[in-house]
Scaffold this motif. Structure first.
Motif, PDB file in Angstrom:
ATOM      1  N   ALA A 136      70.957  55.398 -16.339  1.00  0.00           N
ATOM      2  CA  ALA A 136      70.303  54.144 -16.300  1.00  0.00           C
ATOM      3  C   ALA A 136      68.837  54.481 -16.323  1.00  0.00           C
ATOM      4  N   GLY A 137      68.024  53.601 -17.072  1.00  0.00           N
ATOM      5  CA  GLY A 137      66.554  53.944 -17.502  1.00  0.00           C
ATOM      6  C   GLY A 137      66.471  54.966 -18.243  1.00  0.00           C
ATOM      7  N   GLY A 138      67.441  55.747 -18.752  1.00  0.00           N
ATOM      8  CA  GLY A 138      67.251  56.928 -19.573  1.00  0.00           C
ATOM      9  C   GLY A 138      67.559  56.622 -21.144  1.00  0.00           C
ATOM     10  N   LEU A 139      67.656  57.911 -21.824  1.00  0.00           N
ATOM     11  CA  LEU A 139      67.896  57.750 -23.299  1.00  0.00           C
ATOM     12  C   LEU A 139      69.223  56.976 -23.477  1.00  0.00           C
ATOM     13  N   SER A 140      69.236  56.118 -24.576  1.00  0.00           N
ATOM     14  CA  SER A 140      70.377  55.459 -24.883  1.00  0.00           C
ATOM     15  C   SER A 140      71.475  56.448 -25.663  1.00  0.00           C
ATOM     16  N   GLY A 141      72.543  56.189 -25.784  1.00  0.00           N
ATOM     17  CA  GLY A 141      73.554  57.105 -26.612  1.00  0.00           C
ATOM     18  C   GLY A 141      73.377  56.514 -27.980  1.00  0.00           C
ATOM     19  N   TYR A 142      72.968  55.400 -28.210  1.00  0.00           N
ATOM     20  CA  TYR A 142      72.749  54.877 -29.552  1.00  0.00           C
ATOM     21  C   TYR A 142      71.185  54.846 -29.849  1.00  0.00           C
ATOM     22  N   PRO A 143      71.217  54.448 -31.353  1.00  0.00           N
ATOM     23  CA  PRO A 143      69.763  54.003 -31.810  1.00  0.00           C
ATOM     24  C   PRO A 143      69.218  53.003 -30.767  1.00  0.00           C
ATOM     25  N   SER A 144      67.770  52.776 -30.441  1.00  0.00           N
ATOM     26  CA  SER A 144      67.299  51.965 -29.566  1.00  0.00           C
ATOM     27  C   SER A 144      65.876  51.857 -30.104  1.00  0.00           C
ATOM     28  N   ARG A 145      65.609  50.238 -30.423  1.00  0.00           N
ATOM     29  CA  ARG A 145      64.223  49.981 -30.907  1.00  0.00           C
ATOM     30  C   ARG A 145      63.359  50.132 -29.807  1.00  0.00           C
ATOM     31  N   ALA A 146      63.514  50.125 -28.556  1.00  0.00           N
ATOM     32  CA  ALA A 146      62.655  50.203 -27.613  1.00  0.00           C
ATOM     33  C   ALA A 146      62.282  51.693 -27.427  1.00  0.00           C
ATOM     34  N   GLU A 147      63.037  52.645 -27.973  1.00  0.00           N
ATOM     35  CA  GLU A 147      62.807  54.159 -28.012  1.00  0.00           C
ATOM     36  C   GLU A 147      62.047  54.480 -29.192  1.00  0.00           C
ATOM     37  N   SER A 148      62.168  53.979 -30.218  1.00  0.00           N
ATOM     38  CA  SER A 148      61.356  54.543 -31.491  1.00  0.00           C
ATOM     39  C   SER A 148      61.473  53.544 -32.586  1.00  0.00           C
ATOM     40  N   PRO A 149      60.302  53.602 -33.430  1.00  0.00           N
ATOM     41  CA  PRO A 149      60.099  52.909 -34.890  1.00  0.00           C
ATOM     42  C   PRO A 149      61.299  53.351 -35.571  1.00  0.00           C
ATOM     43  N   HIS A 150      61.811  54.837 -35.564  1.00  0.00           N
ATOM     44  CA  HIS A 150      62.409  55.113 -36.243  1.00  0.00           C
ATOM     45  C   HIS A 150      64.059  54.540 -36.238  1.00  0.00           C
ATOM     46  N   ASP A 151      64.294  53.644 -35.173  1.00  0.00           N
ATOM     47  CA  ASP A 151      65.614  53.258 -34.870  1.00  0.00           C
ATOM     48  C   ASP A 151      65.526  51.540 -35.315  1.00  0.00           C
ATOM     49  N   LEU A 152      66.590  51.448 -35.928  1.00  0.00           N
ATOM     50  CA  LEU A 152      66.563  49.798 -36.471  1.00  0.00           C
ATOM     51  C   LEU A 152      67.638  49.126 -35.756  1.00  0.00           C
ATOM     52  N   THR A 153      69.023  49.640 -35.844  1.00  0.00           N
ATOM     53  CA  THR A 153      69.921  48.707 -35.212  1.00  0.00           C
ATOM     54  C   THR A 153      70.730  49.332 -34.004  1.00  0.00           C
ATOM     55  N   GLU A 154      71.203  48.668 -33.170  1.00  0.00           N
ATOM     56  CA  GLU A 154      71.459  49.044 -31.662  1.00  0.00           C
ATOM     57  C   GLU A 154      72.873  48.880 -31.622  1.00  0.00           C
TER      58      GLU A 154
END
Ligand code: TPP
Ligand code: DXP
Ligand code: MG
Length: 608
Positions: free
Chosen positions: A94-112
């Motif tokens: 909870a509140g940690g790194l997602s196991g999948y790409p996450s737009r909130a985490e990085s501009p390198h991630d596009l789809t969740e």
């Protein structure tokens, strides 16, 4: 100094020489084993995608160029190379790194979205947009051989073949989904992996470029192929052959699924740190095996998930009666309709969230024809660490509008066995849904009234507490808390939650308040349906429906998230007391303002 310490962002990869890159891949593999064994997560898929991801980030300029990961469970190396290594201690917490790409985490991630077979459709649309704007941005889609068995992938390929956009399709072919990938496409890829080009390649036949097979762990070969695809000016499929679980012997040796998803495990042995309890999946699997021995017409249907949905034993006992369609839920449902038309009774075992994709097939290929198909929805409700696109929280609402579809929500092992047998004994479409959890102890009914299980029957209760499925246990615990506070409640498990059991009207009339609690969205859920059912029959008892909000629920543990949304005993008890404290009268309140003047017709604005 570890090479990984030199990598803060993908551009830092450019200066590494071959030896450093080889060392980097080894460091990432060691980091993945250490991190995922400690936190749980997708180990096998990520160990197989290390060199692939390094080569992609050396060949393309993310985030200017866009990289889309199909399903997204294999994006841990991508996260490591894009500055998130230090957060792996919080993976899927909870509140940690997602196991999948996450737009909130990085501009390198596009789809969740972690539902498979979507990457090429996203890529087709994105590349078309770039082409229309004359943008010089590459679009790269990483898609697994399992994801390629999904129909959406072929719809996308059909469009990519004629699209003005250009996509580099990185086909990550490890020959497996969970188990070996099923179907003709998988067989074709296997021939290509073996160098057999006699049948050509499917992609070339569609007018797409095809490069490969390329060794998916050979960095120079990968970079050369990716650069050729990038500079080709057309959509090209780069067929990369990888090994799921590479570099971790317990994963490489795992014949079931190469440690596709692991709980917290001992890195030395690969054994789970906590011995698993008796899960709903285990129970379902053993009951279906027993039923399979009694009924030759029962056919188990899976969309590439025979092991995780508990069908392994059934398939071993009745191999000809287990159908694995690949990751093709829509086809699985309509093929099940075909099986039913052929006199069989198919049992479609599927995670609740993945059935979302086949709603039309359930509605119009199965229910419209009133076919005897049973859907067993595992992972229904809050699942936990896999986050928003994995919670099975929409099934009760979405399937609740399907005419003639009966839905059961067992509360324990006994009712699971009972309701599964009732389901496969029914001549029309049925659903049995249960969560990703260990099964709690049985809750025997005090009395069964016209199919409704009364679990608690005090003398003068004011409240009727309706617990749906596994949350009947929560309702019982809430009733204990309320009794300790001097407030007795009747507790009811409806068992079959759709259609609403008519006997509920009589029970509701005998109480001052109905409170329902379900592990699914409130909007359109069982509680909402009960409220409408009572209102239609002019039963004045007010209903308070407890459930999940209409929002995307983040990742975390199941228990944490149920508590966050007050679907734990304390939350339910507080909701009952709060509802009882509010005036229940139907007396109309005096209108607070001036009489409503006739309003001018709106000009069609959306806020009309
Ligand atoms: C629509 C849908 N159905 C099922 C799943 C469950 N699932 C997650 S990963 C996976 C296997 C994917 O295989 P592949 O695409 O080859 O990737 P790999 O794990 O082999 O890298 C499946 C079936 C899903 N994510 N989405
Ligand atoms: C990525 C995917 O869809 C599955 O691998 C998902 O992680 C389901 O995990 P469980 O089978 O542990 O619920
Ligand atoms: Mg695969």
């Amino acid at each position: 100094m570890p090479i990984l310490d030199l990598i803060a962002e993908p551009a830092d990869l450019a200066d590494l020489d071959h030896d450093q890159l080889t060392a980097l891949a080894a460091e990432i593999r060691a980091f993945l084993v250490e991190s995922v064994c400690r936190a749980g997560g997708h180990l096998g898929p990520n160990l197989g995608a290390v060199e692939l991801t390094i080569a992609i980030h050396r060949t393309f300029r993310s985030p200017h160029d866009r990289i889309i990961f199909d399903t997204g469970h294999q994006a841990y190396t991508h996260k490591i190379l894009t500055g998130r290594r230090d957060r792996f201690g919080t993976l899927r917490r909870a509140g940690g790194l997602s196991g999948y790409p996450s737009r909130a985490e990085s501009p390198h991630d596009l789809t969740e979205n972690s539902h498979a077979s979507t990457a090429l459709s996203y890529a087709d649309g994105l590349a078309r947009a770039y082409a229309l704007d004359g943008c010089d941005r590459a679009v790269v889609a990483v898609v697994g051989d399992g994801a390629v068995t999904g129909g959406l992938t072929w719809e996308a390929l059909n469009n990519l073949a004629v699209s003005p956009g250009r996509v580099v399709v990185v086909l990550n072919d490890n020959g497996r989904s969970y188990g070996p990938t099923a179907g003709g496409v998988a067989a074709h890829l296997a021939r290509l992996r073996g160098g057999d080009r006699t049948l050509g390649d499917l992609f070339g036949a569609l007018g797409l470029g095809y490069l490969g097979p390329v060794d998916g762990h050979d960095l120079p070969a990968l970079e050369a192929a990716l650069a050729r695809a990038r500079d080709s000016g057309r959509t090209v499929v780069v067929h990369c052959v990888t090994r799921k679980g590479l570099g971790y012997p317990p994963a490489e040796a795992d014949e079931v699924d190469r440690m596709h998803t692991v709980p917290v495990i001992d890195p030395e042995t690969g054994h789970p740190a906590r011995s698993p309890g008796r899960t709903w999946t285990d129970l379902f699997g053993s009951e279906l095996l027993a039923l399979g021995g009694e009924r030759e017409d029962l056919i188990a249907v899976s969309a590439a998930m025979t092991a995780p949905t508990g069908l392994t034993a059934f398939g071993q006992a009745f191999p000809e009666r287990l159908v694995d369609t690949g990751i093709a839920e829509q086809h699985a449902v309509t093929a099940a309709a075909g099986l039913a038309l052929g006199g069989k009774h198919p049992v479609v075992a599927i995670y609740a969230t993945f059935l979302n994709r086949a709603f039309d097939q359930v509605l119009l290929d199965v229910a419209l024809h009133r076919l005897p198909v049973t859907f067993v929805l595992d992972r229904s409700g809050i699942t936990g660490p896999d986050g928003p696109s994995h919670h099975g929280m929409w099934d009760l609402a979405v399937l609740g509008v399907v005419p003639g579809l009966r839905i059961a929500a067992p509360r324990d092992a006994t009712t699971l066995r009972e309701e599964l047998r009732e389901a496969v004994g029914h001549g029309g479409p049925t659903v049995v849904r249960f969560p990703k959890a260990d099964v709690a102890a049985d809750i025997p009914p005090v009395r069964r009234v016209r199919g409704l299980d009364l679990l608690r029957l005090p003398s003068r209760p004011r409240t009727l507490l309706v617990g749906v499925g596994a949350l009947a246990g929560t309702a019982m615990a809430a009733a204990d808390l309320l009794a300790a506070a001097g407030e007795e409640c009747t507790v009811l498990d409806p068992r079959w939650v759709r259609p609403i059991n008519p006997a509920l009207a009589t029970l509701a009339r005998a109480h001052r308040l109905v409170v329902t609690v379900e592990d699914g969205v409130r909007s359109g859920g069982v509680g909402a349906a009960i409220a409408q059912f009572l209102s239609d029959r002019e039963v004045p008892t007010p209903v308070r429906a407890l459930g999940l909000p209409t929002r995307f629920v983040p990742h975390g543990s199941r228990d944490e998230l149920l508590s966050r949304y007050r679907l734990d005993p304390e939350g339910v008890a507080a909701a009952v007391l709060d509802a009882l404290a509010r005036p229940q009268s139907a007396e109309p309140h005096p209108w607070p303002g001036r009489p409503l003047a006739a309003r001018a017709p709106v000009n069609g604005s959306v806020n009309g």
